[in-house]
Design an enzyme around this catalytic site. Structure first.
Site, PDB file in Angstrom:
ATOM      1  N   ASP A  12      47.535  46.893  48.363  1.00  0.00           N
ATOM      2  CA  ASP A  12      47.939  47.555  47.134  1.00  0.00           C
ATOM      3  C   ASP A  12      46.756  48.403  46.672  1.00  0.00           C
ATOM      4  O   ASP A  12      45.620  48.207  47.126  1.00  0.00           O
ATOM      5  CB  ASP A  12      48.312  46.489  46.091  1.00  0.00           C
ATOM      6  N   ASP A 173      47.713  42.257  44.085  1.00  0.00           N
ATOM      7  CA  ASP A 173      47.376  41.529  42.854  1.00  0.00           C
ATOM      8  C   ASP A 173      48.587  41.200  42.000  1.00  0.00           C
ATOM      9  O   ASP A 173      48.423  40.700  40.888  1.00  0.00           O
ATOM     10  CB  ASP A 173      46.375  42.336  42.018  1.00  0.00           C
TER      11      ASP A 173
END
Length: 228
Positions: A12, A173
């Site tokens: 990400d 996350d």
């Protein structure tokens, strides 16, 4: 050196590779100011990051006086324009991230980014940060078409395809990152230092790292457990 258990490691972007919180908060507050709303603390905006700019602004409006569709339609383009013009003013890499990427590349791993940020913005940000050339694929929230951003498995599968196939893991996350990895049938590694919307334990990741310096060892352990 022993073979590494993964051929591909995807990441990400916001809250994982880069701390973009200051710039995203500034863009959100720019839009809120145009709407005549009170500004939000940067830490409050961080918890709204993960599903893309539109969802971030929707939550920002809700938190600053209530969601209004007409206001949303008026200020959302202003948020995007402001962010694109100020995309790397306060953005910094998370500690040890560059070294972790170097280590994985040295093990023969293909690296990729899968983000819910628009692809053109992700590419622009990575270009400015001098990171684009490190990634075999950069996939945004709009790359696979409307409705096919994370937690959909489609961008993860496209990442694997663009990287030439093989054993993959994904690092992120948010719950959207972990669900995307799970939906694609690959291990998900959560970072405890990102823009968490809930306790990191609630992400149900295959493993958690507290710093990038742990990533290589944790990936080897996860690969061993998954038979990679």
């Amino acid at each position: 050196m022993a073979n590494f258990p993964f051929d591909i490691v995807g990441f990400d972007l916001d809250g994982t590779l880069l701390d973009t919180g200051a710039d995203l908060a500034a863009a959100t507050n720019h839009a809120l100011a145009l709407a005549g709303r009170p500004l939000l603390a940067p830490e409050a905006v961080k918890a709204m990051i993960g599903r893309g700019a539109k969802a971030m602004l929707e939550q920002g409006l809700e938190a600053s006086g209530g969601f209004d569709q007409a206001v949303m339609e008026r200020v959302y383009p202003e948020l995007l324009a402001y962010y694109e013009a100020n995309i790397a003013v306060g953005t910094v890499p998370f500690p040890e991230m560059i070294e972790a990427l170097d280590t994985l590349a040295g093990r023969g791993v293909q690296l990729a980014v899968v983000t819910n940020k628009f692809e053109r913005l992700a590419v622009k940000l990575l270009d400015i940060m001098g990171l684009s050339s490190r990634f075999a694929a950069i996939i945004g929230g709009d790359t696979m078409g409307r409705g096919n951003a994370k937690p959909s498995a489609l961008p993860i599968r496209e990442m694997i395809r663009r990287c030439g196939g093989g054993r993959a893991a994904f690092v992120g996350d948010s719950i959207y990152d972990m669900l995307a990895a799970k939906n694609a049938g690959i291990p998900g590694i959560a970072v405890s230092f990102g823009f968490l919307m809930q306790p990191v334990e609630a992400l149900q990741a295959d493993a958690v790292i507290d710093r990038f310096g742990e990533l290589e060892t944790v990936l080897e352990a996860v690969g061993s457990r998954h038979g990679a």
